[in-house]
Design a protein around this motif. Sequence first.
Motif, PDB file in Angstrom:
ATOM      1  N   LEU A  49       0.881  -1.172   0.067  1.00 33.58           N
ATOM      2  CA  LEU A  49      -0.019  -0.174  -0.058  1.00 33.58           C
ATOM      3  C   LEU A  49       0.831   1.274   0.126  1.00 33.58           C
ATOM      4  CD1 LEU A  49      -2.875  -0.606   2.628  1.00 33.58           C
ATOM      5  CD2 LEU A  49      -2.987  -0.948  -0.104  1.00 33.58           C
ATOM      6  N   GLN A  50       0.385   2.273  -0.891  1.00 35.83           N
ATOM      7  CA  GLN A  50       1.106   3.631  -0.810  1.00 35.83           C
ATOM      8  C   GLN A  50      -0.263   4.404  -0.599  1.00 35.83           C
ATOM      9  OE1 GLN A  50       3.486   3.897  -4.148  1.00 35.83           O
ATOM     10  NE2 GLN A  50       4.755   2.453  -3.646  1.00 35.83           N
ATOM     11  N   ASN A  51       0.035   5.291   0.309  1.00 40.42           N
ATOM     12  CA  ASN A  51      -1.413   6.288   0.636  1.00 40.42           C
ATOM     13  C   ASN A  51      -2.748   5.539   0.602  1.00 40.42           C
ATOM     14  OD1 ASN A  51       0.457   8.588   0.602  1.00 40.42           O
ATOM     15  ND2 ASN A  51       0.563   8.721  -1.589  1.00 40.42           N
ATOM     16  N   ASN A  52      -2.588   4.488   1.440  1.00 37.21           N
ATOM     17  CA  ASN A  52      -4.004   3.798   1.690  1.00 37.21           C
ATOM     18  C   ASN A  52      -4.572   3.256   0.249  1.00 37.21           C
ATOM     19  OD1 ASN A  52      -5.348   2.564   3.654  1.00 37.21           O
ATOM     20  ND2 ASN A  52      -6.950   3.967   3.490  1.00 37.21           N
ATOM     21  N   ARG A  53      -3.634   2.846  -0.693  1.00 40.29           N
ATOM     22  CA  ARG A  53      -4.357   2.453  -1.776  1.00 40.29           C
ATOM     23  C   ARG A  53      -3.113   1.562  -2.640  1.00 40.29           C
ATOM     24  NH1 ARG A  53      -9.130   4.738  -3.568  1.00 40.29           N
ATOM     25  NH2 ARG A  53      -8.983   4.096  -5.872  1.00 40.29           N
ATOM     26  N   LEU A  54      -3.382   0.544  -3.372  1.00 37.55           N
ATOM     27  CA  LEU A  54      -2.340  -0.087  -3.960  1.00 37.55           C
ATOM     28  C   LEU A  54      -2.247   0.331  -5.584  1.00 37.55           C
ATOM     29  CD1 LEU A  54      -0.457  -2.626  -3.991  1.00 37.55           C
ATOM     30  CD2 LEU A  54      -2.608  -3.782  -5.075  1.00 37.55           C
ATOM     31  N   PRO A  55      -0.918   0.936  -5.806  1.00 38.68           N
ATOM     32  CA  PRO A  55      -0.708   1.716  -6.967  1.00 38.68           C
ATOM     33  C   PRO A  55      -0.953   0.105  -8.198  1.00 38.68           C
ATOM     34  CG  PRO A  55       0.984   2.236  -5.405  1.00 38.68           C
ATOM     35  CD  PRO A  55       0.112   0.847  -4.850  1.00 38.68           C
ATOM     36  N   CYS A  56      -1.577   0.660  -9.419  1.00 38.22           N
ATOM     37  CA  CYS A  56      -1.952  -0.556 -10.049  1.00 38.22           C
ATOM     38  C   CYS A  56      -0.819  -1.231 -10.770  1.00 38.22           C
ATOM     39  CB  CYS A  56      -2.753  -0.040 -11.193  1.00 38.22           C
ATOM     40  SG  CYS A  56      -3.931  -1.073 -11.934  1.00 38.22           S
ATOM     41  N   PHE A  57       0.605  -0.397 -10.751  1.00 42.46           N
ATOM     42  CA  PHE A  57       1.596  -1.110 -11.467  1.00 42.46           C
ATOM     43  C   PHE A  57       1.931  -2.104 -10.644  1.00 42.46           C
ATOM     44  CE2 PHE A  57       3.616   2.064  -8.966  1.00 42.46           C
ATOM     45  CZ  PHE A  57       4.751   1.585  -8.403  1.00 42.46           C
ATOM     46  N   LEU A  58       1.954  -2.104  -9.102  1.00 44.46           N
ATOM     47  CA  LEU A  58       2.260  -2.961  -8.085  1.00 44.46           C
ATOM     48  C   LEU A  58       1.678  -4.314  -8.355  1.00 44.46           C
ATOM     49  CD1 LEU A  58       3.381  -1.001  -5.063  1.00 44.46           C
ATOM     50  CD2 LEU A  58       4.677  -1.881  -6.722  1.00 44.46           C
ATOM     51  N   GLY A  59       0.574  -4.460  -9.156  1.00 45.26           N
ATOM     52  CA  GLY A  59      -0.146  -5.626  -9.452  1.00 45.26           C
ATOM     53  C   GLY A  59       0.501  -6.477 -10.095  1.00 45.26           C
ATOM     54  N   MET A  60       1.698  -6.236 -10.632  1.00 46.05           N
ATOM     55  CA  MET A  60       2.552  -7.095 -11.348  1.00 46.05           C
ATOM     56  C   MET A  60       3.175  -8.266 -10.237  1.00 46.05           C
ATOM     57  SD  MET A  60       5.139  -4.911 -14.105  1.00 46.05           S
ATOM     58  CE  MET A  60       6.057  -4.283 -12.794  1.00 46.05           C
ATOM     59  N   GLU A  61       3.261  -7.684  -9.176  1.00 47.39           N
ATOM     60  CA  GLU A  61       4.037  -8.518  -8.046  1.00 47.39           C
ATOM     61  C   GLU A  61       2.705  -9.742  -7.736  1.00 47.39           C
ATOM     62  OE1 GLU A  61       5.898 -10.790  -5.288  1.00 47.39           O
ATOM     63  OE2 GLU A  61       6.805  -9.273  -6.687  1.00 47.39           O
ATOM     64  N   ILE A  62       1.731  -9.300  -7.786  1.00 46.49           N
ATOM     65  CA  ILE A  62       0.392 -10.022  -7.445  1.00 46.49           C
ATOM     66  C   ILE A  62       0.552 -11.195  -8.743  1.00 46.49           C
ATOM     67  CG2 ILE A  62      -1.932 -10.652  -7.106  1.00 46.49           C
ATOM     68  CD1 ILE A  62      -1.887  -7.689  -6.029  1.00 46.49           C
ATOM     69  N   MET A  63       0.539 -10.698  -9.854  1.00 51.03           N
ATOM     70  CA  MET A  63       0.634 -11.507 -11.074  1.00 51.03           C
ATOM     71  C   MET A  63       1.735 -12.609 -10.999  1.00 51.03           C
ATOM     72  SD  MET A  63      -0.935  -9.132 -14.074  1.00 51.03           S
ATOM     73  CE  MET A  63      -0.055  -7.825 -14.068  1.00 51.03           C
ATOM     74  N   ALA A  64       2.924 -12.089 -10.534  1.00 48.98           N
ATOM     75  CA  ALA A  64       4.073 -12.846 -10.287  1.00 48.98           C
ATOM     76  C   ALA A  64       3.932 -13.965  -9.329  1.00 48.98           C
ATOM     77  CB  ALA A  64       5.303 -11.725 -10.147  1.00 48.98           C
ATOM     78  N   GLN A  65       3.067 -13.684  -8.399  1.00 48.56           N
ATOM     79  CA  GLN A  65       3.037 -14.699  -7.242  1.00 48.56           C
ATOM     80  C   GLN A  65       1.868 -15.708  -7.828  1.00 48.56           C
ATOM     81  OE1 GLN A  65       2.103 -13.882  -3.444  1.00 48.56           O
ATOM     82  NE2 GLN A  65       3.898 -12.484  -3.046  1.00 48.56           N
ATOM     83  N   GLY A  66       1.241 -15.278  -8.976  1.00 50.13           N
ATOM     84  CA  GLY A  66       0.418 -16.245  -9.526  1.00 50.13           C
ATOM     85  C   GLY A  66       1.272 -17.267 -10.177  1.00 50.13           C
ATOM     86  N   ILE A  67       2.081 -16.905 -11.099  1.00 58.00           N
ATOM     87  CA  ILE A  67       3.267 -17.518 -11.682  1.00 58.00           C
ATOM     88  C   ILE A  67       3.997 -18.594 -10.786  1.00 58.00           C
ATOM     89  CG2 ILE A  67       5.170 -17.701 -12.974  1.00 58.00           C
ATOM     90  CD1 ILE A  67       4.280 -14.931 -14.044  1.00 58.00           C
ATOM     91  N   GLY A  68       4.341 -17.829  -9.730  1.00 56.55           N
ATOM     92  CA  GLY A  68       5.210 -18.866  -8.656  1.00 56.55           C
ATOM     93  C   GLY A  68       4.195 -19.845  -7.975  1.00 56.55           C
ATOM     94  N   ALA A  69       2.862 -19.578  -7.817  1.00 61.75           N
ATOM     95  CA  ALA A  69       1.960 -20.562  -7.291  1.00 61.75           C
ATOM     96  C   ALA A  69       1.795 -21.683  -8.284  1.00 61.75           C
ATOM     97  CB  ALA A  69       0.804 -19.919  -6.868  1.00 61.75           C
ATOM     98  N   LEU A  70       1.614 -21.278  -9.601  1.00 62.14           N
ATOM     99  CA  LEU A  70       1.656 -22.395 -10.662  1.00 62.14           C
ATOM    100  C   LEU A  70       2.845 -23.408 -10.348  1.00 62.14           C
ATOM    101  CD1 LEU A  70       0.147 -23.720 -13.022  1.00 62.14           C
ATOM    102  CD2 LEU A  70       1.343 -22.028 -14.377  1.00 62.14           C
TER     103      LEU A  70
END
Length: 166
Positions: A49-70
């Motif tokens: 979180l930055q300023n109580n919101r998740l910057p959309c570009f940091l969604g890359m880390e969530i997508m990367a964790q999807g790859i890691g989970a696969l």
Amino acid sequence: MNVPLTCPITAVAPLLPHSGRMVLLDSITDYGEQHLTATATVGPDHILLQNNRLPCFLGMEIMAQGIGALTGCHARNAGRPVRLGFLLGTRKLDLFADSIPVHTRLLVKVRESVMDATGFGVFDCSLYWTDAPENEKHTLPADGLLAQASLNVYSPHQNNQDNQAV
């Protein structure tokens, strides 16, 4: 022989080389040889979180964790340990929102595009919102798509025993 994992998988942490607050996925709802679908929640204590919101570009880390989970699912099913992987970068990154509000539920989809014998891979990924606070929904894309990208990943081999990326 190991019993294959079945969905939904709510114990995601053992499938990732992360721990604690860095595990960003809540559950895996579907996976196969070359794809995975997972859920995540932007909670008030989300580590990115930055300023109580998740910057959309940091969604890359969530997508990367999807790859890691696969990759973690495949390793677990084969009786191998979960390996460390690296997000090398992205191409074709499209962002459809500036940021994501707290208490938003997310859906991440990953699909293998390219995988080579050295441990380098490319995955086509997308991040959607599925629910958000009523007073914040107007700040998010109506079709739900927050981001999509092709992520380049690498997982170094250990004893040359397998060739899976992140």
